[in-house]
Design an enzyme around this catalytic site. Structure first.
Site, PDB file in Angstrom:
ATOM      1  N   ARG A 272     -12.919  14.364 -87.656  1.00  0.00           N
ATOM      2  CA  ARG A 272     -11.584  13.945 -87.195  1.00  0.00           C
ATOM      3  C   ARG A 272     -10.995  13.018 -88.254  1.00  0.00           C
ATOM      4  O   ARG A 272     -11.527  11.930 -88.473  1.00  0.00           O
ATOM      5  CB  ARG A 272     -11.734  13.235 -85.845  1.00  0.00           C
ATOM      6  CG  ARG A 272     -10.429  12.772 -85.216  1.00  0.00           C
ATOM      7  CD  ARG A 272     -10.703  12.053 -83.901  1.00  0.00           C
ATOM      8  NE  ARG A 272      -9.482  11.637 -83.245  1.00  0.00           N
ATOM      9  CZ  ARG A 272      -8.822  10.527 -83.549  1.00  0.00           C
ATOM     10  NH1 ARG A 272      -9.266   9.720 -84.490  1.00  0.00           N
ATOM     11  NH2 ARG A 272      -7.705  10.220 -82.904  1.00  0.00           N
TER      12      ARG A 272
ATOM     13  N   LYS B  47     -11.667   3.787 -90.476  1.00  0.00           N
ATOM     14  CA  LYS B  47     -12.103   2.799 -89.491  1.00  0.00           C
ATOM     15  C   LYS B  47     -12.578   1.500 -90.129  1.00  0.00           C
ATOM     16  O   LYS B  47     -12.900   1.454 -91.313  1.00  0.00           O
ATOM     17  CB  LYS B  47     -13.161   3.414 -88.569  1.00  0.00           C
ATOM     18  CG  LYS B  47     -12.485   4.336 -87.553  1.00  0.00           C
ATOM     19  CD  LYS B  47     -13.380   4.889 -86.497  1.00  0.00           C
ATOM     20  CE  LYS B  47     -12.530   5.732 -85.541  1.00  0.00           C
ATOM     21  NZ  LYS B  47     -13.341   6.556 -84.652  1.00  0.00           N
TER      22      LYS B  47
HETATM   23  N1  PMM Z   1     -11.316   7.697 -82.716  1.00  0.00           N
HETATM   24  C1  PMM Z   1     -10.103   7.243 -82.334  1.00  0.00           C
HETATM   25  C2  PMM Z   1      -9.390   7.904 -81.313  1.00  0.00           C
HETATM   26  N2  PMM Z   1      -9.895   8.998 -80.703  1.00  0.00           N
HETATM   27  N3  PMM Z   1     -11.620  10.583 -80.475  1.00  0.00           N
HETATM   28  C3  PMM Z   1     -12.822  11.052 -80.830  1.00  0.00           C
HETATM   29  N4  PMM Z   1     -13.343  12.140 -80.216  1.00  0.00           N
HETATM   30  N5  PMM Z   1     -13.574  10.448 -81.805  1.00  0.00           N
HETATM   31  C4  PMM Z   1     -13.125   9.338 -82.463  1.00  0.00           C
HETATM   32  O1  PMM Z   1     -13.858   8.822 -83.332  1.00  0.00           O
HETATM   33  C5  PMM Z   1     -11.851   8.808 -82.112  1.00  0.00           C
HETATM   34  C6  PMM Z   1     -11.117   9.476 -81.088  1.00  0.00           C
HETATM   35  C7  PMM Z   1      -9.525   6.019 -82.981  1.00  0.00           C
HETATM   36  O2  PMM Z   1      -8.911   6.310 -84.186  1.00  0.00           O
HETATM   37  P1  PMM Z   1      -7.293   6.407 -84.392  1.00  0.00           P
HETATM   38  O3  PMM Z   1      -6.688   5.197 -83.714  1.00  0.00           O
HETATM   39  O4  PMM Z   1      -7.124   6.388 -85.850  1.00  0.00           O
HETATM   40  O5  PMM Z   1      -6.818   7.673 -83.752  1.00  0.00           O
END
Ligand code: PMM
Length: 285
Positions: A262, A228
């Site tokens: 995650r 991020k």
């Molecule tokens: N971050 C992203 C997308 N979905 N869901 C949860 N539960 N927690 C997160 O921190 C989160 C998420 C954005 O990241 P990406 O675009 O790399 O998927």
């Protein structure tokens, strides 16, 4: 380090326990996601990526058809379903790993659960679609309630809080109370502070340092820091060079109380996760 949360009861039987830290592997079936957009956009490459994540040690596959990067626009439910359901159906048939659907739409979540998904991952903590909490009550599916200040299109426009940790904890408590009032089992709800969702670097750092306050609510806690932008702001690294920064933040999250992390690079982060889990909880089998 707090009490280990109860296992999540998965639809169609089985459970996900927190006897060790669980790794959620990210599988974005989108042309434009923040860090892996466009790479797994057709069904075959997405399925192959899912298998690779499981082989690397992913305990959960998080499949999403809508980018939530800052400034991104919503994707219609039909398009999210078109992108994700064929991938979910294949992976549910071909792997044993629980699958979460990353969506704020109840129609998409319902279609994903019917196709074989097990968990609903909602970045709005069920606020963007009022049909989401009734769906969780009806299906009994476990869910992730993540804090975001606002929709992704505007969330990074000068985010402000009184006390960011207290505000996020209070918000998630309130969301849990609504779920429980609607008939959702408290133990089926995972909480997530929503790193990067309407937060400055200082807000993200405070939320990570404050994880014990969130973990004290007794729910399983999920943390998503992988690649991020706050990591880029701290280190000066572009998105494709943030694995060590991710490892630092993932290890810290685990020591501070995260039960699920995650991440995109499950294989690369494996050792950092094992070591941090052992420091936090002792050696586990
Ligand atoms: N971050 C992203 C997308 N979905 N869901 C949860 N539960 N927690 C997160 O921190 C989160 C998420 C954005 O990241 P990406 O675009 O790399 O998927």
């Amino acid at each position: 380090m707090g009490v280990t949360p109860a296992p999540l009861a998965l639809p169609r039987g089985g459970q996900l326990s927190f006897s060790r830290v669980r790794v959620m592997g990210v599988l974005n079936v989108t042309p434009d996601s923040f860090s892996d957009g466009g790479r797994f956009f057709d069904v075959d490459s997405a399925v192959a990526r899912g298998h690779a994540l499981v082989a690397a040690g992913a305990d959960i596959l998080d499949i999403g058809g809508e980018s939530t990067r800052p400034g991104s626009a919503p994707v219609p439910a039909e398009e999210q379903i078109r992108r994700t359901v064929p991938v979910i159906a294949r992976l549910a048939a071909e792997t044993a790993a629980p699958i979460s659907i990353d969506t704020t739409s109840a129609v998409v979540a319902r279609a994903a659960l019917a196709a074989g998904a097990h968990i609903v991952n909602d970045i709005s903590a069920f606020r963007f679609d009022e049909a989401m909490i009734p769906l969780l009550a009806e299906t009994g599916a476990p869910s992730i309630a993540m804090h975001t200040l606002a929709a992704p299109s505007v969330m990074q426009d000068d985010p402000r809080y009184g006390d960011v940790v207290a505000d996020v904890v209070a918000h998630l408590r309130e969301r849990v109370a609504r779920c429980v009032a609607a008939g959702v089992a408290r133990s089926q709800i995972v909480l997530d502070p929503g790193i990067g969702f309407g937060k400055t670097v200082a807000h993200n750092l405070a939320l990570l340092a404050g994880l014990p306050e969130l973990a004290a609510l007794g729910h399983a806690v999920l943390v998503g820091t992988s690649r991020k932008s706050f990591l880029g702001q701290l280190t000066g690294r572009p998105v494709d060079a943030r694995e060590m920064a991710t490892a630092g933040s993932v290890a810290a999250s685990i020591v501070l109380g995260a039960h699920i992390v995650r991440v995109h690079d499950v294989d690369g982060l494996r050792d950092a996760i094992i070591v941090a889990d052992a420091i936090a909880h002792g050696e586990r089998t």
